[in-house]
Structures are given as structure tokens and as C-alpha cells.
Scaffold this motif. Structure first.
Motif, PDB file in Angstrom:
ATOM      1  N   LEU A  69       0.838  -1.202   0.000  1.00  0.00           N
ATOM      2  CA  LEU A  69       0.000   0.000   0.000  1.00  0.00           C
ATOM      3  C   LEU A  69       0.874   1.253   0.000  1.00  0.00           C
ATOM      4  CD1 LEU A  69      -3.096   0.434   0.115  1.00  0.00           C
ATOM      5  CD2 LEU A  69      -2.873   0.776   2.571  1.00  0.00           C
ATOM      6  N   TYR A  70       1.896   1.236   0.837  1.00  0.00           N
ATOM      7  CA  TYR A  70       2.821   2.371   0.911  1.00  0.00           C
ATOM      8  C   TYR A  70       3.549   2.563  -0.416  1.00  0.00           C
ATOM      9  CZ  TYR A  70       7.100   4.929   1.945  1.00  0.00           C
ATOM     10  OH  TYR A  70       8.145   5.834   1.892  1.00  0.00           O
ATOM     11  N   ALA A  71       4.042   1.471  -1.001  1.00  0.00           N
ATOM     12  CA  ALA A  71       4.834   1.551  -2.229  1.00  0.00           C
ATOM     13  C   ALA A  71       4.018   2.108  -3.385  1.00  0.00           C
ATOM     14  CB  ALA A  71       5.390   0.181  -2.586  1.00  0.00           C
ATOM     15  N   THR A  72       2.777   1.644  -3.523  1.00  0.00           N
ATOM     16  CA  THR A  72       1.952   2.122  -4.630  1.00  0.00           C
ATOM     17  C   THR A  72       1.588   3.595  -4.452  1.00  0.00           C
ATOM     18  OG1 THR A  72       0.035   1.159  -3.480  1.00  0.00           O
ATOM     19  CG2 THR A  72       0.992  -0.116  -5.279  1.00  0.00           C
ATOM     20  N   ALA A  73       1.326   4.012  -3.219  1.00  0.00           N
ATOM     21  CA  ALA A  73       1.015   5.424  -2.965  1.00  0.00           C
ATOM     22  C   ALA A  73       2.221   6.300  -3.263  1.00  0.00           C
ATOM     23  CB  ALA A  73       0.564   5.616  -1.520  1.00  0.00           C
ATOM     24  N   SER A  74       3.392   5.868  -2.797  1.00  0.00           N
ATOM     25  CA  SER A  74       4.604   6.654  -2.987  1.00  0.00           C
ATOM     26  C   SER A  74       5.040   6.679  -4.447  1.00  0.00           C
ATOM     27  CB  SER A  74       5.723   6.077  -2.113  1.00  0.00           C
ATOM     28  OG  SER A  74       6.848   6.933  -2.109  1.00  0.00           O
ATOM     29  N   MET A  75       4.895   5.546  -5.133  1.00  0.00           N
ATOM     30  CA  MET A  75       5.317   5.487  -6.540  1.00  0.00           C
ATOM     31  C   MET A  75       4.430   6.364  -7.421  1.00  0.00           C
ATOM     32  SD  MET A  75       5.968   2.194  -9.008  1.00  0.00           S
ATOM     33  CE  MET A  75       7.363   1.680  -8.007  1.00  0.00           C
ATOM     34  N   THR A  76       3.120   6.306  -7.225  1.00  0.00           N
ATOM     35  CA  THR A  76       2.214   7.100  -8.060  1.00  0.00           C
ATOM     36  C   THR A  76       2.446   8.591  -7.847  1.00  0.00           C
ATOM     37  OG1 THR A  76       0.508   6.792  -6.353  1.00  0.00           O
ATOM     38  CG2 THR A  76       0.402   5.360  -8.281  1.00  0.00           C
ATOM     39  N   LEU A  77       2.607   9.012  -6.599  1.00  0.00           N
ATOM     40  CA  LEU A  77       2.891  10.428  -6.358  1.00  0.00           C
ATOM     41  C   LEU A  77       4.256  10.792  -6.928  1.00  0.00           C
ATOM     42  CD1 LEU A  77       2.172  13.160  -5.065  1.00  0.00           C
ATOM     43  CD2 LEU A  77       3.446  12.406  -3.048  1.00  0.00           C
ATOM     44  N   GLY A  78       5.238   9.905  -6.761  1.00  0.00           N
ATOM     45  CA  GLY A  78       6.582  10.196  -7.257  1.00  0.00           C
ATOM     46  C   GLY A  78       6.615  10.407  -8.756  1.00  0.00           C
ATOM     47  N   ILE A  79       5.898   9.561  -9.500  1.00  0.00           N
ATOM     48  CA  ILE A  79       5.850   9.702 -10.958  1.00  0.00           C
ATOM     49  C   ILE A  79       5.151  10.997 -11.344  1.00  0.00           C
ATOM     50  CG2 ILE A  79       4.920   8.717 -13.086  1.00  0.00           C
ATOM     51  CD1 ILE A  79       5.282   5.943 -11.774  1.00  0.00           C
ATOM     52  N   ALA A  80       4.019  11.285 -10.682  1.00  0.00           N
ATOM     53  CA  ALA A  80       3.285  12.528 -10.975  1.00  0.00           C
ATOM     54  C   ALA A  80       4.118  13.753 -10.622  1.00  0.00           C
ATOM     55  CB  ALA A  80       1.970  12.542 -10.202  1.00  0.00           C
ATOM     56  N   ASP A  81       4.808  13.687  -9.490  1.00  0.00           N
ATOM     57  CA  ASP A  81       5.642  14.810  -9.053  1.00  0.00           C
ATOM     58  C   ASP A  81       6.809  15.031 -10.010  1.00  0.00           C
ATOM     59  OD1 ASP A  81       6.509  16.874  -7.384  1.00  0.00           O
ATOM     60  OD2 ASP A  81       7.758  15.540  -6.197  1.00  0.00           O
ATOM     61  N   LEU A  82       7.370  13.943 -10.520  1.00  0.00           N
ATOM     62  CA  LEU A  82       8.502  14.044 -11.440  1.00  0.00           C
ATOM     63  C   LEU A  82       8.115  14.786 -12.719  1.00  0.00           C
ATOM     64  CD1 LEU A  82      11.420  13.184 -12.225  1.00  0.00           C
ATOM     65  CD2 LEU A  82      10.415  11.085 -13.177  1.00  0.00           C
ATOM     66  N   PHE A  83       6.948  14.459 -13.264  1.00  0.00           N
ATOM     67  CA  PHE A  83       6.573  14.994 -14.570  1.00  0.00           C
ATOM     68  C   PHE A  83       5.682  16.237 -14.519  1.00  0.00           C
ATOM     69  CE2 PHE A  83       7.621  10.544 -15.583  1.00  0.00           C
ATOM     70  CZ  PHE A  83       8.556  10.766 -16.584  1.00  0.00           C
ATOM     71  N   PRO A 126      10.048   7.414  -6.507  1.00  0.00           N
ATOM     72  CA  PRO A 126       9.605   6.161  -7.136  1.00  0.00           C
ATOM     73  C   PRO A 126      10.617   5.028  -7.020  1.00  0.00           C
ATOM     74  CG  PRO A 126      10.035   7.855  -8.804  1.00  0.00           C
ATOM     75  CD  PRO A 126      10.058   8.533  -7.473  1.00  0.00           C
ATOM     76  N   VAL A 127      11.918   5.338  -7.025  1.00  0.00           N
ATOM     77  CA  VAL A 127      12.932   4.281  -6.867  1.00  0.00           C
ATOM     78  C   VAL A 127      12.825   3.662  -5.484  1.00  0.00           C
ATOM     79  CG1 VAL A 127      15.404   3.825  -6.688  1.00  0.00           C
ATOM     80  CG2 VAL A 127      14.525   5.204  -8.579  1.00  0.00           C
ATOM     81  N   GLN A 128      12.687   4.497  -4.470  1.00  0.00           N
ATOM     82  CA  GLN A 128      12.536   3.998  -3.107  1.00  0.00           C
ATOM     83  C   GLN A 128      11.253   3.180  -2.976  1.00  0.00           C
ATOM     84  OE1 GLN A 128      10.098   5.705  -0.929  1.00  0.00           O
ATOM     85  NE2 GLN A 128      10.574   4.634   0.978  1.00  0.00           N
ATOM     86  N   ALA A 129      10.187   3.631  -3.645  1.00  0.00           N
ATOM     87  CA  ALA A 129       8.921   2.899  -3.610  1.00  0.00           C
ATOM     88  C   ALA A 129       9.069   1.532  -4.271  1.00  0.00           C
ATOM     89  CB  ALA A 129       7.839   3.709  -4.310  1.00  0.00           C
ATOM     90  N   LEU A 130       9.850   1.469  -5.346  1.00  0.00           N
ATOM     91  CA  LEU A 130      10.077   0.198  -6.027  1.00  0.00           C
ATOM     92  C   LEU A 130      10.803  -0.789  -5.114  1.00  0.00           C
ATOM     93  CD1 LEU A 130       9.913  -1.472  -8.627  1.00  0.00           C
ATOM     94  CD2 LEU A 130      12.084  -0.435  -9.331  1.00  0.00           C
ATOM     95  N   VAL A 131      11.764  -0.298  -4.339  1.00  0.00           N
ATOM     96  CA  VAL A 131      12.482  -1.152  -3.396  1.00  0.00           C
ATOM     97  C   VAL A 131      11.523  -1.724  -2.348  1.00  0.00           C
ATOM     98  CG1 VAL A 131      14.248  -1.205  -1.590  1.00  0.00           C
ATOM     99  CG2 VAL A 131      14.682   0.031  -3.725  1.00  0.00           C
ATOM    100  N   VAL A 132      10.640  -0.873  -1.825  1.00  0.00           N
ATOM    101  CA  VAL A 132       9.663  -1.330  -0.834  1.00  0.00           C
ATOM    102  C   VAL A 132       8.693  -2.328  -1.465  1.00  0.00           C
ATOM    103  CG1 VAL A 132       7.791  -0.604   0.694  1.00  0.00           C
ATOM    104  CG2 VAL A 132       9.851   0.790   0.509  1.00  0.00           C
ATOM    105  N   MET A 133       8.328  -2.098  -2.723  1.00  0.00           N
ATOM    106  CA  MET A 133       7.408  -3.009  -3.405  1.00  0.00           C
ATOM    107  C   MET A 133       8.033  -4.397  -3.572  1.00  0.00           C
ATOM    108  SD  MET A 133       5.402  -2.448  -7.051  1.00  0.00           S
ATOM    109  CE  MET A 133       4.594  -0.968  -6.430  1.00  0.00           C
ATOM    110  N   VAL A 134       9.302  -4.440  -3.946  1.00  0.00           N
ATOM    111  CA  VAL A 134      10.004  -5.722  -4.080  1.00  0.00           C
ATOM    112  C   VAL A 134      10.073  -6.420  -2.724  1.00  0.00           C
ATOM    113  CG1 VAL A 134      12.226  -6.802  -4.595  1.00  0.00           C
ATOM    114  CG2 VAL A 134      11.341  -4.994  -6.098  1.00  0.00           C
TER     115      VAL A 134
END
Length: 271
Positions: A69-83, A126-134
Motif C-alpha cells: 500500500l505504501y509503495a503504490t502510494a509513494s510510486m504514483t505520487l513520485g511519478i506525478a511529481d517528477l513529470f 519512485p525508486v525507493q517505492a520500487l524497493v519497498v514493493m520488491v
């Protein structure tokens, strides 16, 4: 209009590459900034891990499920924030009178605002979120099906679009109230903090608000419930997470209308 839409990706890529080349002029500084941002964000998940040293579940979620749950929330915001995260600086541009420069260049103002100060160091989230997701996948016993795999992949894209639309809506509101960037942040960064926890623990009124008012629940909560096979609150159907792409399209339409409305209202500072 069609020609402008077709040219937009190339124009946006040109703008962000300009900022990337600028940041990579000092590679050591870039690496330090990227690493430091990742370390700061890791602290959020460390807090969750420490919480689970005293409890076995939270809102019906185990540590691994909370990690997803944390990883998906962080990754989606991270991608949106990046672009699109840079667009939140529109209020500052309007206040200083420099927003006018966007309007006289042969590139849409939206693309310029979204790419302004593009910071590659934002990849840290998003990289940190990917690590948590794995980490979470390694500890979860999920009965993977094609539907669940597609749901997870699509939800990350749709969730990123929803957060990006909220960034744009917040920027559009700054045409009305210039000093409102923090209000927008409460729905973006604050929304990420909210969605990294099981929404059911906040009560039914909050769940209704993030379902029918500001649809943050479609960013990751309902899709993750579907993937984990958990019941959906409020008596909603288990497949409601499938509506995430539809919600994303609606949010993009609203954000587009709001941005266009803000541009029409803009009258410059006269400076």
C-alpha cells in the motif's frame, strides 16, 4: 488543435532534457541530492516498520501488505511529481509577473509550467517505492491471476495520472488565489500520506470523501484491495478498483477545464 497535441510530447521532452543537462553538469551534486532524498523518504517506511514491531496488523493489513500500500502510494505520487510537480510554482510565477513569458513562446503554457525546473532527483521517491514493493512481494502470498497483475500495473499508471491531475487543479486554483500552493499540497503530498495507510481506519466519512469527492482511494487503495483479495468498505463492489482508469480520465478532463479557465482569467501583473 490536432497538430498541437501531436507536437506536445516532443516539445515537453525537449524542455525536460534542457533541465536534465543542466542538473547533470554537476554529477556529484546530483548523486548526493538523489541519495539524500531517498534516505529522507525511507524514514516514512521505517516508521511503519517500527510500528509493526509492537503490533501484528493495522486495519487488517500485515507489514508486507502495508508495504504494498505504501509503495503504490509513494510510486504514483513520485511519478506525478517528477513529470508535473513543477506546475505548483505557477502562483510564484504569477506573483512575480514572469508567467507572461510562457504566453509569448511557441510552446503551450501548460508544458512550460509542468517542465519548469524539472528535477531528476525526484526519481528518488519512485525508486525507493520500487524497493519497498520488491520487499513486500517477497513476503506476500498472493494468488496471482492475469486480472490482478493487470490491475496492479494499470493502477500505478492511473494513480499517477490522478495525482498529476490534482497537481494541475491546484495550479489552476492559483490563478484565483495566488498564495494557495500549500492548499494544493494538502491534496497531493498529504494525499500520499493518507493513502499509504488503510483508509478504513480513518472512518466511513473519510472513505466516502476520498471516494466520491477527491478520489484518492482510486489511486491505490481499491486496486490493492482487489490484488490482495480483501473486502471493500462501504459495501462497495470488489471490482471498484477497475474504475481507476475511468476516474483518471475524468480527473484529466476536470484539470484541463480548470487550467483553461485559469488561463482565460489571467490578466498579468502589468510589470
Amino acid at each position: 488543435m490536432v497538430d498541437r497535441v501531436l507536437r506536445a510530447p516532443a516539445q515537453y521532452w525537449m524542455l525536460i532534457m534542457m533541465w536534465v543537462r543542466s542538473s547533470m553538469a554537476y554529477p556529484a551534486s546530483f548523486v548526493v541530492m538523489l541519495f539524500s532524498s531517498m534516505v529522507l523518504m525511507v524514514m516514512d517506511f521505517v516508521a511503519i516498520v517500527l510500528m509493526f514491531s509492537h503490533i501484528s496488523s493495522f486495519g487488517g493489513f500485515s507489514l508486507a501488505e502495508m508495504g504494498l500500500l505504501y509503495a503504490t502510494a509513494s510510486m504514483t505520487l513520485g511519478i506525478a511529481d517528477l513529470f508535473t510537480g513543477s506546475i505548483e510554482r505557477v502562483g510564484e510565477r504569477i506573483r512575480s509577473g514572469t508567467f507572461d513569458a510562457y504566453l509569448i513562446r511557441p510552446v503551450p503554457a501548460f508544458l512550460q509550467a509542468a517542465a519548469d525546473g524539472f528535477a531528476l532527483r525526484r526519481l528518488g521517491r519512485p525508486v525507493q517505492a520500487l524497493v519497498v514493493m520488491v520487499f513486500s512481494f517477497g513476503r506476500l502470498d498472493i494468488d496471482w491471476t492475469v486480472a490482478r497483475g493487470i490491475m496492479l500495473a494499470v493502477s500505478i499508471v492511473a494513480g499517477s495520472v490522478i495525482f498529476a491531475a490534482i497537481f494541475v487543479l491546484g495550479a489552476a486554483f492559483q490563478f484565483l488565489s495566488v498564495d494557495s500552493a500549500e492548499l494544493a499540497n494538502s491534496f497531493t503530498y498529504g494525499g500520499q500520506t493518507l493513502t499509504q495507510y488503510p483508509l478504513a481506519v480513518f472512518g466511513k466519512e473519510i472513505v466516502r470523501a476520498v471516494t466520491f469527492v477527491v478520489p484518492l482511494a482510486f489511486v491505490n487503495y481499491y486496486p490493492v484491495l482487489f490484488v490482495l483479495g480483501k473486502p471493500v468498505p462501504l459495501g462497495l463492489p470488489s471490482w471498484i478498483g477497475l474504475l481507476s482508469p475511468v476516474v483518471a480520465v475524468v480527473m484529466v478532463a476536470l484539470a484541463s477545464l480548470a487550467w483553461r479557465g485559469g488561463l482565460r482569467r489571467y490578466r498579468s501583473t502589468g510589470s
